[in-house]
Design an enzyme around this catalytic site. Structure first.
Site, PDB file in Angstrom:
ATOM      1  N   LYS A  13       0.662  34.354   6.526  1.00 38.78           N
ATOM      2  CA  LYS A  13       1.554  34.090   5.368  1.00 38.78           C
ATOM      3  C   LYS A  13       2.944  33.645   5.840  1.00 38.78           C
ATOM      4  O   LYS A  13       3.494  32.667   5.344  1.00 38.78           O
ATOM      5  CB  LYS A  13       1.685  35.353   4.497  1.00 38.78           C
ATOM      6  CG  LYS A  13       0.354  35.890   3.997  1.00 38.78           C
ATOM      7  CD  LYS A  13       0.521  37.126   3.152  1.00 38.78           C
ATOM      8  CE  LYS A  13       1.062  38.338   3.893  1.00 38.78           C
ATOM      9  NZ  LYS A  13       0.134  38.881   4.920  1.00 38.78           N
ATOM     10  N   ARG A  88       2.170  43.377  -3.848  1.00 40.72           N
ATOM     11  CA  ARG A  88       1.172  44.046  -3.001  1.00 40.72           C
ATOM     12  C   ARG A  88       0.345  45.044  -3.784  1.00 40.72           C
ATOM     13  O   ARG A  88      -0.565  45.665  -3.223  1.00 40.72           O
ATOM     14  CB  ARG A  88       1.893  44.773  -1.883  1.00 40.72           C
ATOM     15  CG  ARG A  88       1.799  44.076  -0.551  1.00 40.72           C
ATOM     16  CD  ARG A  88       2.390  44.999   0.451  1.00 40.72           C
ATOM     17  NE  ARG A  88       2.014  44.713   1.784  1.00 40.72           N
ATOM     18  CZ  ARG A  88       2.647  43.842   2.562  1.00 40.72           C
ATOM     19  NH1 ARG A  88       3.628  43.126   2.110  1.00 40.72           N
ATOM     20  NH2 ARG A  88       2.260  43.701   3.814  1.00 40.72           N
ATOM     21  N   ARG A 122       0.924  38.846  18.663  1.00 45.53           N
ATOM     22  CA  ARG A 122       2.068  38.318  17.909  1.00 45.53           C
ATOM     23  C   ARG A 122       3.382  38.783  18.539  1.00 45.53           C
ATOM     24  O   ARG A 122       3.522  39.922  18.965  1.00 45.53           O
ATOM     25  CB  ARG A 122       2.025  38.789  16.458  1.00 45.53           C
ATOM     26  CG  ARG A 122       3.322  38.422  15.722  1.00 45.53           C
ATOM     27  CD  ARG A 122       3.214  38.489  14.246  1.00 45.53           C
ATOM     28  NE  ARG A 122       3.049  39.843  13.748  1.00 45.53           N
ATOM     29  CZ  ARG A 122       3.015  40.135  12.458  1.00 45.53           C
ATOM     30  NH1 ARG A 122       3.123  39.168  11.559  1.00 45.53           N
ATOM     31  NH2 ARG A 122       2.854  41.378  12.063  1.00 45.53           N
ATOM     32  N   ARG A 155       6.355  44.009  16.952  1.00 43.89           N
ATOM     33  CA  ARG A 155       6.604  44.918  15.819  1.00 43.89           C
ATOM     34  C   ARG A 155       5.869  46.239  16.012  1.00 43.89           C
ATOM     35  O   ARG A 155       4.735  46.261  16.487  1.00 43.89           O
ATOM     36  CB  ARG A 155       6.148  44.251  14.511  1.00 43.89           C
ATOM     37  CG  ARG A 155       7.249  43.482  13.832  1.00 43.89           C
ATOM     38  CD  ARG A 155       6.775  42.644  12.690  1.00 43.89           C
ATOM     39  NE  ARG A 155       5.933  43.319  11.702  1.00 43.89           N
ATOM     40  CZ  ARG A 155       5.467  42.748  10.603  1.00 43.89           C
ATOM     41  NH1 ARG A 155       5.777  41.481  10.344  1.00 43.89           N
ATOM     42  NH2 ARG A 155       4.707  43.404   9.759  1.00 43.89           N
ATOM     43  N   ARG A 166      -3.303  49.251   8.049  1.00 47.51           N
ATOM     44  CA  ARG A 166      -2.730  48.243   7.145  1.00 47.51           C
ATOM     45  C   ARG A 166      -3.842  47.439   6.470  1.00 47.51           C
ATOM     46  O   ARG A 166      -3.720  47.060   5.301  1.00 47.51           O
ATOM     47  CB  ARG A 166      -1.801  47.306   7.922  1.00 47.51           C
ATOM     48  CG  ARG A 166      -0.502  47.989   8.338  1.00 47.51           C
ATOM     49  CD  ARG A 166       0.240  47.199   9.390  1.00 47.51           C
ATOM     50  NE  ARG A 166       0.738  45.927   8.922  1.00 47.51           N
ATOM     51  CZ  ARG A 166       1.132  44.941   9.727  1.00 47.51           C
ATOM     52  NH1 ARG A 166       1.084  45.087  11.034  1.00 47.51           N
ATOM     53  NH2 ARG A 166       1.589  43.820   9.227  1.00 47.51           N
TER      54      ARG A 166
HETATM   55  P1  AP5 Z   1       1.952  35.763  10.529  1.00 43.80           P
HETATM   56  O1  AP5 Z   1       2.243  34.425   9.914  1.00 43.80           O
HETATM   57  O2  AP5 Z   1       3.073  36.516  11.147  1.00 43.80           O
HETATM   58  O3  AP5 Z   1       1.143  36.681   9.488  1.00 43.80           O
HETATM   59  P2  AP5 Z   1       1.590  37.393   8.153  1.00 43.80           P
HETATM   60  O4  AP5 Z   1       0.450  37.211   7.194  1.00 43.80           O
HETATM   61  O5  AP5 Z   1       2.940  36.952   7.724  1.00 43.80           O
HETATM   62  O6  AP5 Z   1       1.606  38.897   8.697  1.00 43.80           O
HETATM   63  P3  AP5 Z   1       2.587  40.114   8.437  1.00 43.80           P
HETATM   64  O7  AP5 Z   1       2.163  41.205   9.392  1.00 43.80           O
HETATM   65  O8  AP5 Z   1       4.021  39.703   8.503  1.00 43.80           O
HETATM   66  O9  AP5 Z   1       2.181  40.483   7.020  1.00 43.80           O
HETATM   67  P4  AP5 Z   1       2.255  41.832   6.379  1.00 43.80           P
HETATM   68  O10 AP5 Z   1       1.913  41.415   5.028  1.00 43.80           O
HETATM   69  O11 AP5 Z   1       1.411  42.933   6.866  1.00 43.80           O
HETATM   70  O12 AP5 Z   1       3.708  42.366   6.782  1.00 43.80           O
HETATM   71  P5  AP5 Z   1       5.030  42.489   5.939  1.00 43.80           P
HETATM   72  O13 AP5 Z   1       6.141  42.155   6.839  1.00 43.80           O
HETATM   73  O14 AP5 Z   1       4.906  41.780   4.638  1.00 43.80           O
HETATM   74  O15 AP5 Z   1       0.781  35.539  11.610  1.00 43.80           O
HETATM   75  C1  AP5 Z   1       0.276  36.612  12.360  1.00 43.80           C
HETATM   76  C2  AP5 Z   1       0.014  36.166  13.801  1.00 43.80           C
HETATM   77  O16 AP5 Z   1      -1.021  35.183  13.812  1.00 43.80           O
HETATM   78  C3  AP5 Z   1       1.230  35.492  14.468  1.00 43.80           C
HETATM   79  O17 AP5 Z   1       1.213  35.815  15.819  1.00 43.80           O
HETATM   80  C4  AP5 Z   1       0.956  33.989  14.272  1.00 43.80           C
HETATM   81  O18 AP5 Z   1       1.577  33.206  15.247  1.00 43.80           O
HETATM   82  C5  AP5 Z   1      -0.552  33.933  14.359  1.00 43.80           C
HETATM   83  N1  AP5 Z   1      -1.165  32.876  13.563  1.00 43.80           N
HETATM   84  C6  AP5 Z   1      -0.705  32.324  12.410  1.00 43.80           C
HETATM   85  N2  AP5 Z   1      -1.571  31.395  11.944  1.00 43.80           N
HETATM   86  C7  AP5 Z   1      -2.612  31.387  12.829  1.00 43.80           C
HETATM   87  C8  AP5 Z   1      -3.840  30.673  12.890  1.00 43.80           C
HETATM   88  N3  AP5 Z   1      -4.177  29.744  11.965  1.00 43.80           N
HETATM   89  N4  AP5 Z   1      -4.683  30.923  13.926  1.00 43.80           N
HETATM   90  C9  AP5 Z   1      -4.365  31.864  14.878  1.00 43.80           C
HETATM   91  N5  AP5 Z   1      -3.208  32.579  14.872  1.00 43.80           N
HETATM   92  C10 AP5 Z   1      -2.356  32.352  13.849  1.00 43.80           C
HETATM   93  O19 AP5 Z   1       5.034  44.066   5.585  1.00 43.80           O
HETATM   94  C11 AP5 Z   1       5.279  45.048   6.556  1.00 43.80           C
HETATM   95  C12 AP5 Z   1       5.382  46.413   5.891  1.00 43.80           C
HETATM   96  O20 AP5 Z   1       6.474  46.430   4.933  1.00 43.80           O
HETATM   97  C13 AP5 Z   1       4.156  46.873   5.065  1.00 43.80           C
HETATM   98  O21 AP5 Z   1       3.164  47.459   5.873  1.00 43.80           O
HETATM   99  C14 AP5 Z   1       4.811  47.860   4.090  1.00 43.80           C
HETATM  100  O22 AP5 Z   1       5.066  49.096   4.704  1.00 43.80           O
HETATM  101  C15 AP5 Z   1       6.156  47.199   3.771  1.00 43.80           C
HETATM  102  N6  AP5 Z   1       6.115  46.290   2.612  1.00 43.80           N
HETATM  103  C16 AP5 Z   1       6.400  44.951   2.631  1.00 43.80           C
HETATM  104  N7  AP5 Z   1       6.288  44.419   1.408  1.00 43.80           N
HETATM  105  C17 AP5 Z   1       5.912  45.440   0.579  1.00 43.80           C
HETATM  106  C18 AP5 Z   1       5.604  45.493  -0.812  1.00 43.80           C
HETATM  107  N8  AP5 Z   1       5.649  44.398  -1.592  1.00 43.80           N
HETATM  108  N9  AP5 Z   1       5.241  46.698  -1.347  1.00 43.80           N
HETATM  109  C19 AP5 Z   1       5.190  47.814  -0.569  1.00 43.80           C
HETATM  110  N10 AP5 Z   1       5.463  47.813   0.758  1.00 43.80           N
HETATM  111  C20 AP5 Z   1       5.815  46.637   1.335  1.00 43.80           C
END
Ligand code: AP5
Length: 211
Positions: A13, A88, A122, A155, A166
Site C-alpha cells: 500500500k 481498518r 523491508r 520497523r 498483524r
Molecule cells: P509496503 O509498501 O511498505 O507495504 P504496506 O502495505 O504499506 O505495509 P505496512 O506494514 O506499512 O502496512 P500496515 O498496514 O501493516 O502498517 P501501518 O503502518 O498502516 O511494502 C512492504 C514491503 O514489500 C516493502 O519492503 C516493499 O519494498 C516491498 N514491496 C512492495 N511492493 C512489492 C512487490 N510488488 N513485490 C515484492 N515486494 C514488494 O500500521 C502499523 C500499525 O499502526 C498497525 O499495526 C496498528 O497498530 C496501527 N494502525 C495504523 N492505522 C490504524 C488504524 N486505521 N486503526 C487502528 N490502528 C492502526
C-alpha cells in the site's frame, strides 16, 4: 478524488501510495505514519499507542478517527487524499463515508506466506517514511534512503511473530471492509504479487479510470 488503499500488512500500500502521489499530487494520509510520528515525538497519543504498534494490534477506533478527522481539515488534503492504512475496521469505514466521499477502493491481493518474507526484508526511512526491500526494491547506497538520505531502520513490528499477529488482525478486523465497499461497487482488486512496476501499472490504470 479520494482513494482508499486496502490490503494485508506489507501488501504494498505504502509503495503504491507514493506512485499515485507522484502521478497525481494527491496527499497520502497514512495513519500508521501519523501514529509512528506521535510515538517518535513522545506525545500523549504516542505514549498511549506505542505498545499497540509494537505488538501489531489495532489502536482504538476513536483515536484514529479523531486523527483522520483533524488531518482532513488541513489544506494538504484539498487536492484529494490517498488513505493508506485507514480504514481498518467497518466502524472506521462507515465513519470515513460520513467525513468525505470515497471514489475508489484499491485492494492489493498478496497471500500471507509472501507477506512474512517481504516484511523481514523491508527497510524504512524514519525521516520521509519511504520503504525499500533488500532484494526487490533496494536503495542505491546500502542503508541510506534514496529520497532524503535518512538512515534506514527495521520497523519493530516487522519481526515474523508480530507480522503473523498483524495478519490475523487483518483477516479478522480489516478484511470485512472489502465487502462493505463491494456493496457500493467501489472495489478494484490489484494482483500485488507481481513485480513492483507491474503493480504500479495496474494501480495507475485503476486510478486513471476514476480521473
Ligand atoms: P509496503 O509498501 O511498505 O507495504 P504496506 O502495505 O504499506 O505495509 P505496512 O506494514 O506499512 O502496512 P500496515 O498496514 O501493516 O502498517 P501501518 O503502518 O498502516 O511494502 C512492504 C514491503 O514489500 C516493502 O519492503 C516493499 O519494498 C516491498 N514491496 C512492495 N511492493 C512489492 C512487490 N510488488 N513485490 C515484492 N515486494 C514488494 O500500521 C502499523 C500499525 O499502526 C498497525 O499495526 C496498528 O497498530 C496501527 N494502525 C495504523 N492505522 C490504524 C488504524 N486505521 N486503526 C487502528 N490502528 C492502526
Amino acid at each position: 478524488m479520494n482513494l482508499v488503499l486496502l490490503g494485508a500488512p506489507g501488501a504494498g500500500k505504502g509503495t503504491q501510495a507514493a506512485v499515485i502521489k507522484q502521478k497525481t499530487g494527491m496527499y497520502i494520509l497514512s495513519t500508521g505514519n501519523l501514529l509512528r510520528e506521535a510515538v517518535k515525538a513522545g506525545t500523549e497519543l504516542g505514549n498511549r499507542v506505542k505498545g499497540l504498534l509494537d505488538s501489531g494490534s489495532l489502536v482504538p477506533d476513536e483515536l484514529v478517527i479523531q486523527l483522520v478527522d483533524e488531518k482532513l481539515k488541513s489544506s494538504e488534503c484539498a487536492n484529494g487524499v490517498i488513505f493508506d492504512g485507514f480504514p481498518r475496521t467497518v466502524k472506521q469505514a462507515e465513519k470515513l463515508d460520513e467525513l468525505t466521499k470515497i471514489d475508489k477502493v484499491l485492494v492489493f491481493d498478496v497471500p500471507d506466506d509472501a507477506i512474512v518474507e517481504r516484511m523481514s526484508l523491508r527497510r524504512t526511512c524514519p525521516d520521509c517514511q519511504s520503504t525499500y526491500h533488500l532484494k526487490v526494491l533496494p536503495t542505491k547506497i546500502e542503508g541510506i534512503c534514496d529520497k532524503c538520505g535518512g538512515k534506514l531502520y527495521t520497523r519493530s513490528d516487522d519481526e515474523p511473530a508480530v507480522v503473523r499477529h498483524r495478519l490475523d488482525v487483518y483477516h479478522e478486523q480489516t478484511e470485512p471492509i472489502i465487502n462493505y465497499y463491494r456493496a457500493s461497487g467501489r472495489v478494484v482488486t490489484v494482483d500485488g504479487t507481481q513485480a513492483p512496476d507491474k503493480v504500479s501499472e495496474d494501480t495507475l490504470s485503476a486510478v486513471e479510470a476514476v480521473l
